[in-house]
Design a protein around this motif. Structure first.
Motif, short mmCIF file in Angstrom:
data_model
loop_
_atom_site.label_atom_id
_atom_site.label_comp_id
_atom_site.label_asym_id
_atom_site.label_seq_id
_atom_site.Cartn_x
_atom_site.Cartn_y
_atom_site.Cartn_z
N LEU A 212 0.72 -1.44 0.02
CA LEU A 212 -0.06 -0.15 0.07
C LEU A 212 0.81 1.36 0.06
N LEU A 213 2.30 1.18 -0.12
CA LEU A 213 2.90 2.41 -0.13
C LEU A 213 3.83 2.18 -1.35
N ASP A 214 4.49 3.60 -1.65
CA ASP A 214 5.18 3.80 -3.05
C ASP A 214 6.46 2.94 -2.45
N ALA A 215 7.40 2.74 -3.54
CA ALA A 215 8.37 2.10 -3.18
C ALA A 215 9.36 2.72 -2.38
N ASP A 216 9.57 3.78 -2.38
CA ASP A 216 10.63 4.44 -1.58
C ASP A 216 10.37 4.34 -0.06
N LEU A 217 9.11 4.19 0.26
CA LEU A 217 8.78 3.89 1.42
C LEU A 217 8.49 2.08 1.98
N ALA A 218 8.06 1.62 1.03
CA ALA A 218 7.91 0.06 1.17
C ALA A 218 9.43 -0.53 1.28
N ARG A 219 10.51 0.21 0.66
CA ARG A 219 11.71 -0.78 0.99
C ARG A 219 12.28 -0.73 2.26
N HIS A 220 11.75 0.04 3.33
CA HIS A 220 11.99 -0.18 4.86
C HIS A 220 11.43 -1.11 5.42
N PHE A 221 10.54 -1.93 4.84
CA PHE A 221 9.51 -3.04 5.60
C PHE A 221 9.98 -4.31 4.90
N ARG A 222 10.33 -5.46 5.83
CA ARG A 222 10.94 -6.79 5.24
C ARG A 222 10.04 -7.57 6.01
N VAL A 223 9.60 -8.45 5.23
CA VAL A 223 8.31 -9.53 5.68
C VAL A 223 9.10 -10.77 5.61
N THR A 224 9.16 -11.44 6.63
CA THR A 224 9.76 -12.86 6.85
C THR A 224 8.63 -13.81 7.54
N ARG A 225 8.97 -15.06 7.32
CA ARG A 225 8.07 -16.11 7.59
C ARG A 225 8.63 -16.66 8.80
N GLN A 226 7.99 -17.03 9.76
CA GLN A 226 8.63 -17.52 11.04
C GLN A 226 7.67 -18.62 11.62
N VAL A 227 8.15 -19.66 12.18
CA VAL A 227 7.47 -20.87 12.74
C VAL A 227 7.25 -21.04 14.02
N LEU A 228 6.25 -21.34 14.74
CA LEU A 228 5.96 -21.73 16.07
C LEU A 228 5.61 -23.24 16.11
N TYR A 229 6.68 -23.64 17.18
CA TYR A 229 6.16 -25.16 17.41
C TYR A 229 5.58 -25.30 18.83
N TRP A 230 5.04 -26.47 18.79
CA TRP A 230 4.60 -27.00 20.12
C TRP A 230 5.19 -28.57 20.23
N PHE A 231 6.06 -28.68 21.38
CA PHE A 231 6.63 -29.95 21.33
C PHE A 231 6.11 -30.68 22.68
N GLU A 232 6.10 -32.06 22.56
CA GLU A 232 5.75 -32.79 23.72
C GLU A 232 6.43 -32.74 25.04
N THR A 233 6.16 -32.81 26.17
CA THR A 233 7.14 -32.90 27.24
C THR A 233 7.65 -34.56 27.64
#
Length: 387
Positions: A212-233
């Motif tokens: 939703l931003l012009d390129a000069d503003l959009a370049r300051h935001f980096r989107v990354t994929r993160q993963v959340l895990y639930w492990f047994e005890t």
């Protein structure tokens, strides 16, 4: 015409819509999905909250105000939103991993001292005595904050949206914003369904903000994929339940990634949530892999769980992906658009935003309706990107 349009109804957008409607403004909220949902950043059952903020002392007033707001919302709705478990941070002078900013551990201690936040500093012997679940080394130290804990993110967003509607806000779910234009006192928002006008607009679109931003503003935001895990005890579940097992963050010395986690909050069999962060691989939010592979879970346990938390077993009972939107310095980006003065950009982000979102929403409502906020937002100004 609306007084305020809020684009994006996740953590910050929901809070902004509620706070503005509460003040009597005519508010329209728009989201391309139906929040709370599992496609952005405001999900995953739990989010850490802590009061001494290692990312910078200027965050502490925001999180303190957020805690007050969460408690006020709990009283109004009967929802449980904020759970205090205590919080533990482990680090060392030999750390290779860093939490968002350099000197995170020392900054946390400094903030605790400045704001008179109850805390303890623990050496390795004391860590083993109080928290034997962690396989700490002799050179590692701990910071313990009794007032830290976690938030239920989906419940927080749901409660704020419900209160926004109770206070007269109109919400448009499953409606995508296509364009925004500031026409000198009137802002036009075009969606795939209609066009709306307002005096002010807050763009809090999370991972979809850059588009939703012009390129000069959009370049300051980096989107990354993160993963959340639930492990047994593998041991008694009580060993991984608060207060024996608090929320925690660990700056590792033999890995380049931080790990963090939560106590067991859903009982026997639901697992213990453990996660890490990565910022190397950028993604497009509409193209990101939502499924978590078995290989990802095996690698996570082998490399970042088993060596440090031997009581957490290899069986992954649940895993979900989420999105982070980070700025280059890992601080928030909040301020008026440089070419559209009635458009406020709001990205309280970079992996540590949810705990502050209630306070940020209040500040944004004040800024949009009154021209100034009760909290100093200058440290988050967009101007720093062009300095």
């Amino acid at each position: 015409m609306f007084d305020l349009i809020v684009v994006g109804l996740g953590a910050v957008g929901a809070a902004s819509a509620y706070q503005a409607a509460k003040r009597g403004a005519r508010v329209l909220g728009i989201d391309r999905f139906a929040p709370p949902h599992g496609l952005g950043s405001s999900h995953g059952d739990s989010r850490i909250t802590r009061v001494a903020i290692g990312e910078g002392e200027h965050y502490t007033p925001l999180v303190r105000r957020s805690h007050q707001i969460w408690r006020e919302i709990e009283a109004k709705t009967g929802e449980e939103l904020l759970v205090v478990t205590g919080g533990l941070i482990i680090s060392s002078s030999a750390r290779r991993a860093a939490t968002h900013v350099e000197n995170f551990f020392d900054n946390t201690l400094a903030a605790a001292r400045r704001f008179d936040i109850e805390h303890e500093r623990l050496d390795a012997r004391e860590l083993r005595e109080h928290f034997p679940q962690f396989n700490v080394r002799d050179n590692e130290i701990g910071y313990y904050e009794p007032g830290a804990g976690y938030l239920y993110p989906e419940a927080c967003v749901r409660a704020e949206l419900a209160l926004a509607e109770e206070n007269g806000a109109e919400l448009r779910r499953n409606e995508r914003v296509r364009a925004i234009a500031d026409e000198g006192g009137v802002v036009r928002v075009r969606t795939d369904a209609a066009e709306y006008r307002a005096r002010e607009i807050i763009v809090a679109a999370g991972a979809w903000l850059p588009e939703l931003l012009d390129a000069d503003l959009a370049r300051h935001f980096r989107v990354t994929r993160q993963v959340l895990y639930w492990f047994e005890t593998t041991g008694p579940i009580a060993d991984f339940t608060a207060p024996r097992f608090p929320i925690w963050i660990w700056e590792l010395q033999d890995r380049e990634r931080v790990i963090y986690g939560f106590p067991a909050i859903d009982g026997e069999g639901a697992g213990v949530k453990v996660a890490t962060e990565q910022y190397a691989n950028a993604v497009q939010p509409d193209e990101v892999a939502r499924d978590v592979t078995e290989e990802e879970a095996r690698e996570m346990h082998r490399d970042l769980v088993a060596p440090y938390l031997p009581g957490i077993g290899a069986r992954c009972v649940k895993a979900v992906a989420c999105l982070y939107t980070a700025t280059p310095d890992f601080h928030f980006a909040i301020g008026r658009h440089p070419r559209m003065p009635h458009v406020i950009i709001a990205s309280a982000c970079s992996g540590h935003g949810f705990k502050h979102s209630a306070g940020v929403g209040e500040a944004l409502a004040e800024l949009s309706l009154e021209g100034r906020s009760g909290v100093d937002l200058e440290p988050f100004s967009l101007e720093r990107f062009h300095a």
